[in-house]
Design a protein around this motif. Structure first.
Motif, PDB file in Angstrom:
ATOM      1  N   ARG A   1       2.806 -22.579 -42.159  1.00 35.79           N
ATOM      2  CA  ARG A   1       2.651 -23.807 -42.934  1.00 35.79           C
ATOM      3  C   ARG A   1       1.609 -24.693 -42.256  1.00 35.79           C
ATOM      4  NH1 ARG A   1       8.027 -23.259 -42.227  1.00 35.79           N
ATOM      5  NH2 ARG A   1       8.122 -25.023 -40.782  1.00 35.79           N
ATOM      6  N   LYS A   2       0.844 -25.402 -43.063  1.00 33.97           N
ATOM      7  CA  LYS A   2      -0.205 -26.260 -42.522  1.00 33.97           C
ATOM      8  C   LYS A   2       0.365 -27.344 -41.617  1.00 33.97           C
ATOM      9  CE  LYS A   2      -3.386 -24.063 -44.772  1.00 33.97           C
ATOM     10  NZ  LYS A   2      -4.291 -23.141 -44.028  1.00 33.97           N
ATOM     11  N   THR A   3       1.581 -27.788 -41.904  1.00 36.30           N
ATOM     12  CA  THR A   3       2.167 -28.862 -41.098  1.00 36.30           C
ATOM     13  C   THR A   3       2.487 -28.413 -39.666  1.00 36.30           C
ATOM     14  OG1 THR A   3       4.349 -28.254 -41.972  1.00 36.30           O
ATOM     15  CG2 THR A   3       3.149 -30.035 -43.095  1.00 36.30           C
ATOM     16  N   LEU A   4       2.518 -27.097 -39.440  1.00 32.98           N
ATOM     17  CA  LEU A   4       2.837 -26.582 -38.105  1.00 32.98           C
ATOM     18  C   LEU A   4       1.604 -26.370 -37.241  1.00 32.98           C
ATOM     19  CD1 LEU A   4       5.594 -23.894 -38.849  1.00 32.98           C
ATOM     20  CD2 LEU A   4       5.893 -26.136 -37.768  1.00 32.98           C
ATOM     21  N   VAL A   5       0.422 -26.504 -37.813  1.00 35.43           N
ATOM     22  CA  VAL A   5      -0.789 -26.176 -37.064  1.00 35.43           C
ATOM     23  C   VAL A   5      -0.920 -27.041 -35.822  1.00 35.43           C
ATOM     24  CG1 VAL A   5      -3.309 -26.209 -37.128  1.00 35.43           C
ATOM     25  CG2 VAL A   5      -2.024 -25.275 -39.059  1.00 35.43           C
ATOM     26  N   VAL A   6      -0.821 -28.334 -35.956  1.00 35.93           N
ATOM     27  CA  VAL A   6      -0.996 -29.236 -34.818  1.00 35.93           C
ATOM     28  C   VAL A   6       0.128 -29.069 -33.787  1.00 35.93           C
ATOM     29  CG1 VAL A   6      -1.106 -31.650 -34.086  1.00 35.93           C
ATOM     30  CG2 VAL A   6      -2.374 -30.886 -36.107  1.00 35.93           C
ATOM     31  N   PRO A   7       1.415 -29.035 -34.187  1.00 32.75           N
ATOM     32  CA  PRO A   7       2.461 -28.824 -33.178  1.00 32.75           C
ATOM     33  C   PRO A   7       2.319 -27.498 -32.426  1.00 32.75           C
ATOM     34  CG  PRO A   7       3.423 -29.651 -35.208  1.00 32.75           C
ATOM     35  CD  PRO A   7       2.005 -29.342 -35.518  1.00 32.75           C
ATOM     36  N   LEU A   8       1.993 -26.437 -33.146  1.00 33.04           N
ATOM     37  CA  LEU A   8       1.821 -25.146 -32.477  1.00 33.04           C
ATOM     38  C   LEU A   8       0.626 -25.169 -31.534  1.00 33.04           C
ATOM     39  CD1 LEU A   8       2.515 -22.658 -35.420  1.00 33.04           C
ATOM     40  CD2 LEU A   8       3.999 -23.166 -33.469  1.00 33.04           C
ATOM     41  N   LEU A   9      -0.447 -25.826 -31.930  1.00 30.05           N
ATOM     42  CA  LEU A   9      -1.619 -25.934 -31.066  1.00 30.05           C
ATOM     43  C   LEU A   9      -1.286 -26.708 -29.799  1.00 30.05           C
ATOM     44  CD1 LEU A   9      -4.665 -25.541 -30.588  1.00 30.05           C
ATOM     45  CD2 LEU A   9      -5.036 -27.665 -31.847  1.00 30.05           C
ATOM     46  N   LEU A  10      -0.574 -27.823 -29.950  1.00 31.19           N
ATOM     47  CA  LEU A  10      -0.226 -28.635 -28.779  1.00 31.19           C
ATOM     48  C   LEU A  10       0.698 -27.869 -27.833  1.00 31.19           C
ATOM     49  CD1 LEU A  10       0.321 -32.125 -30.454  1.00 31.19           C
ATOM     50  CD2 LEU A  10      -1.644 -31.351 -29.103  1.00 31.19           C
ATOM     51  N   LEU A  11       1.678 -27.149 -28.382  1.00 33.10           N
ATOM     52  CA  LEU A  11       2.591 -26.384 -27.539  1.00 33.10           C
ATOM     53  C   LEU A  11       1.840 -25.279 -26.790  1.00 33.10           C
ATOM     54  CD1 LEU A  11       5.396 -25.618 -26.525  1.00 33.10           C
ATOM     55  CD2 LEU A  11       5.707 -24.279 -28.628  1.00 33.10           C
ATOM     56  N   SER A  12       0.960 -24.565 -27.498  1.00 38.56           N
ATOM     57  CA  SER A  12       0.205 -23.482 -26.865  1.00 38.56           C
ATOM     58  C   SER A  12      -0.695 -24.010 -25.751  1.00 38.56           C
ATOM     59  CB  SER A  12      -0.638 -22.755 -27.923  1.00 38.56           C
ATOM     60  OG  SER A  12       0.174 -22.198 -28.930  1.00 38.56           O
ATOM     61  N   LEU A  13      -1.376 -25.130 -26.012  1.00 44.98           N
ATOM     62  CA  LEU A  13      -2.280 -25.695 -25.004  1.00 44.98           C
ATOM     63  C   LEU A  13      -1.500 -26.268 -23.820  1.00 44.98           C
ATOM     64  CD1 LEU A  13      -4.939 -27.466 -27.246  1.00 44.98           C
ATOM     65  CD2 LEU A  13      -5.179 -25.326 -25.978  1.00 44.98           C
ATOM     66  N   ALA A  14      -0.345 -26.866 -24.108  1.00 46.48           N
ATOM     67  CA  ALA A  14       0.459 -27.436 -23.021  1.00 46.48           C
ATOM     68  C   ALA A  14       0.937 -26.337 -22.074  1.00 46.48           C
ATOM     69  CB  ALA A  14       1.649 -28.201 -23.603  1.00 46.48           C
ATOM     70  N   LEU A  15       1.438 -25.242 -22.627  1.00 48.94           N
ATOM     71  CA  LEU A  15       1.874 -24.129 -21.781  1.00 48.94           C
ATOM     72  C   LEU A  15       0.698 -23.526 -21.017  1.00 48.94           C
ATOM     73  CD1 LEU A  15       4.360 -22.379 -24.244  1.00 48.94           C
ATOM     74  CD2 LEU A  15       4.937 -23.699 -22.193  1.00 48.94           C
ATOM     75  N   SER A  16      -0.458 -23.459 -21.654  1.00 49.47           N
ATOM     76  CA  SER A  16      -1.632 -22.891 -20.998  1.00 49.47           C
ATOM     77  C   SER A  16      -2.113 -23.766 -19.842  1.00 49.47           C
ATOM     78  CB  SER A  16      -2.771 -22.723 -22.013  1.00 49.47           C
ATOM     79  OG  SER A  16      -2.368 -21.931 -23.109  1.00 49.47           O
ATOM     80  N   ALA A  17      -1.860 -25.065 -19.938  1.00 50.51           N
ATOM     81  CA  ALA A  17      -2.341 -25.998 -18.913  1.00 50.51           C
ATOM     82  C   ALA A  17      -1.427 -26.063 -17.696  1.00 50.51           C
ATOM     83  CB  ALA A  17      -2.490 -27.398 -19.509  1.00 50.51           C
ATOM     84  N   ILE A  18      -0.213 -25.513 -17.801  1.00 50.96           N
ATOM     85  CA  ILE A  18       0.737 -25.601 -16.678  1.00 50.96           C
ATOM     86  C   ILE A  18       0.158 -24.959 -15.417  1.00 50.96           C
ATOM     87  CG2 ILE A  18       2.951 -24.758 -15.828  1.00 50.96           C
ATOM     88  CD1 ILE A  18       4.081 -25.179 -18.611  1.00 50.96           C
ATOM     89  N   GLY A  19      -0.435 -23.774 -15.583  1.00 49.54           N
ATOM     90  CA  GLY A  19      -0.950 -23.051 -14.427  1.00 49.54           C
ATOM     91  C   GLY A  19      -2.002 -23.822 -13.654  1.00 49.54           C
ATOM     92  N   PRO A  20      -3.104 -24.254 -14.276  1.00 46.05           N
ATOM     93  CA  PRO A  20      -4.120 -25.013 -13.528  1.00 46.05           C
ATOM     94  C   PRO A  20      -3.578 -26.290 -12.910  1.00 46.05           C
ATOM     95  CG  PRO A  20      -5.016 -24.217 -15.604  1.00 46.05           C
ATOM     96  CD  PRO A  20      -3.560 -23.920 -15.636  1.00 46.05           C
ATOM     97  N   LEU A  21      -2.677 -27.005 -13.613  1.00 51.42           N
ATOM     98  CA  LEU A  21      -2.146 -28.245 -13.064  1.00 51.42           C
ATOM     99  C   LEU A  21      -1.280 -27.991 -11.836  1.00 51.42           C
ATOM    100  CD1 LEU A  21      -1.214 -30.144 -16.356  1.00 51.42           C
ATOM    101  CD2 LEU A  21      -3.139 -30.596 -14.828  1.00 51.42           C
ATOM    102  N   LEU A  22      -0.383 -27.017 -11.932  1.00 54.20           N
ATOM    103  CA  LEU A  22       0.470 -26.701 -10.788  1.00 54.20           C
ATOM    104  C   LEU A  22      -0.358 -26.188  -9.613  1.00 54.20           C
ATOM    105  CD1 LEU A  22       3.674 -24.996 -12.258  1.00 54.20           C
ATOM    106  CD2 LEU A  22       3.497 -27.187 -11.081  1.00 54.20           C
ATOM    107  N   TRP A  23      -1.379 -25.413  -9.920  1.00 49.41           N
ATOM    108  CA  TRP A  23      -2.200 -24.847  -8.851  1.00 49.41           C
ATOM    109  C   TRP A  23      -2.900 -25.956  -8.074  1.00 49.41           C
ATOM    110  CZ3 TRP A  23      -1.268 -20.289  -7.256  1.00 49.41           C
ATOM    111  CH2 TRP A  23      -2.153 -19.611  -6.444  1.00 49.41           C
TER     112      TRP A  23
END
Length: 547
Positions: free
Chosen positions: A209-231
């Motif tokens: 659904r189009k309404t899920l595009v932004v939430p899914l994008l934010l969740l994917s990017l947030a999880l992807s950013a955990i590694g560089p931030l913790l490092w």
């Protein structure tokens, strides 16, 4: 409706191997050759040298090779390899146990790729992408050595699987994608992430659904950013500065990127065979879909992932065999969608080519084994001796029985497989498995004799007295040699130019084979050696003259 390419229902294309037989084939592809030999020159020895330092208590977040920090390497693969070495210490030498990490990550790669193939192409085609990837020529050697790039492939395959899951299970898909991106960072660092994140631009076509595009994008990017931030938090400020500088230093100029692109384009026709031609066929066979407003995800996603990986590779690393590995999973996923559309003539030609190629190659491997062990035929035996002077082949029952079983299974397979669009692919991957298994069983003693530094280091350590003190090195040793000195001889030479190195009474130098030069006044040569058949380099040991 009857399929115009093959007899039978048009909606089902039986794969010769499913379930346990498929798992057995992939296990036979992954496991032979991982154990039973020393760390080999180049990638294998280098990465095992880093694992060896971990096992000795050195390194951790910042890895170490010999005495030197290895700041560009990320730790995931090495941690896993060190744990595997300890877990299997009761059964295997530590370096054989460490290589099992490669089998683990390769299996995860194939598993996630099967999941992605099922989501994109249907349940009946779930095996096609992993079979196609396992059959790629470029993957063969790297998937059987100590190789952290295979850990990145597992993470890449997880991100692809996560993206394919978005349509049916959006939140689970985003979690799988984010977990894959986090794993990719721990496996390959920051420079590897753009190739995984760029396909997120397809979220409007992948989300249910189009309404899920932004939430899914934010969740994917947030999880992807955990590694560089913790490092950045875990490293000390000095370590973080070195790490960030190393990551930024990977960026290539526009001119270097163009050179890399040309090298990769020249390499791919053989490196990505047979995934590349099948991927190109898929694009051609489904070309009309590009005229529609929304091409199918089965086309969009693998193509976008390949282009993103290609751009990332050419702009961040020097083009070489191991650097091109991230191009293979997207090509396999794209090519898997076109196998069932091949004409019968093309399928039969591919099948015939694979059967003939691997049957002849298997016969040549057996012939080479006969030359090594029995000296027959004599001309071939002389060539083996010339390449590895001093090697003496011997008959070993278990490897021969294993090779005979593989050969018998090959002939059973090519004569008993049902006709199917997937018959050629299955035969090709089985043929690659056959060849690698035969080489591992019959030729590895000869290969190990020429690619291991163990005899060289043994000769060096015998030339050194028991209490020799420090050893300096003139010039730069290759990473593989540096690792082998540490692994086999507990030697970690100091740079001759350093204050500590200047006080050493022993000095190593790596010189060309035909070099007759000396180390200068004050030094006396006491030993020299090289790997059998090595025509490029020799290692020399010098002792400081008294007085």
């Amino acid at each position: 409706m009857i399929d115009r390419h093959f007899p039978g229902p048009a909606t089902r294309y039986p794969v010769p191997f499913r379930g346990l037989p498929l798992l057995l084939l992939l296990a036979l592809f992954l496991l032979p050759g991982l154990v039973g030999h020393d760390p080999w020159k180049a990638e294998d020895a280098t990465h095992l040298g880093i694992v060896w330092r971990l096992l000795q208590g050195d390194g951790g977040l910042v890895l170490q090779l010999g005495r030197d920090a290895w700041p560009d390497a990320m730790p995931l693969y090495y941690w896993t390899a060190a744990l595997a070495a300890k877990a299997f210490a009761w059964l295997l030498p530590w370096f054989d146990g460490a290589r099992l990490a490669t089998a683990l990550y390769a299996a995860l790669t194939l598993g996630f790729l099967a999941l992605a193939s099922r989501e994109l192409h249907g349940r009946d085609e779930s095996a096609s992408a992993p079979l196609l990837l396992a059959g790629c020529i470029g993957l063969l050697v790297h998937s059987h050595e100590a190789q952290p790039a295979i850990a990145f492939l597992a993470a890449q395959a997880a991100t692809l699987a996560g993206l394919t899951l978005l349509r049916r299970h959006p939140w689970s898909g985003a979690l799988v994608f984010g977990g894959g991106a986090l794993t990719a960072f721990l496996a390959a660092g920051l420079a590897a992430l753009p190739g995984l994140l760029l396909p997120l631009v397809l979220l409007p076509w992948l989300a249910p659904r189009k309404t899920l595009v932004v939430p899914l994008l934010l969740l994917s990017l947030a999880l992807s950013a955990i590694g560089p931030l913790l490092w950045s938090v875990l490293l000390t400020p000095a370590q973080a500065g070195v790490w960030w500088n190393g990551e930024l230093a990977q960026l290539r100029s526009l001119e270097a990127s163009w050179r890399n692109a040309l090298v990769l384009l020249n390499m791919l026709p053989w490196y990505a065979w047979p995934a590349l031609p099948l991927a190109l066929w898929t694009l051609w066979a489904r070309r009309r879909e590009w005229l529609t407003a929304t091409p199918a995800p089965a086309l969009l996603l693998p193509l976008a992932a390949f282009l993103a990986s290609f751009l990332t590779v050419v702009s961040t690393v020097d083009a070489k065999s191991v650097a091109a590995l991230p191009l293979l999973p997207p090509l396999a996923l794209l090519g898997a969608g076109g196998i069932k559309t091949l004409r019968r003539g093309a399928t039969n030609l591919f099948d015939w080519f694979g059967m003939m190629t691997f049957t002849v190659a298997a016969a040549l491997i057996w012939l080479g084994w006969s030359a090594m062990v029995f000296g027959l035929p004599p001309k071939i035996a002389r060539n083996f001796v010339k390449l590895a002077p001093g090697f003496e082949g011997s008959f070993a029952l278990f490897p021969v029985l294993f090779a005979l079983a593989l050969s018998a299974a090959w002939f059973w397979l090519i004569f008993s497989s049902p006709r199917s669009p997937y018959r050629g692919l299955t035969h090709w991957t089985a043929g690659v498995t056959l060849l690698w298994g035969l080489v591992a069983a019959l030729w590895f003693p000869w290969v190990d004799y020429g690619k291991s530094y163990r005899p060289v280091v043994a000769g060096l350590t015998q030339a050194l007295p028991a209490k020799h003190g420090c050893v300096a090195v003139r010039g730069e040793l290759s990473p593989a040699l540096k690792a082998s000195l540490d692994i086999f001889g507990d030697l970690r030479p100091l740079p001759l130019a350093s204050s500590e190195g200047k006080r050493c009474d022993w000095m190593l130098a790596l010189v060309p084979v035909k070099s007759s030069g000396t180390a200068g006044t004050g030094w006396e040569r006491v030993w020299e050696g090289a790997r059998p058949g090595d025509k490029t380099e020799r290692l020399r040991l010098y002792q400081r003259r008294a007085g």
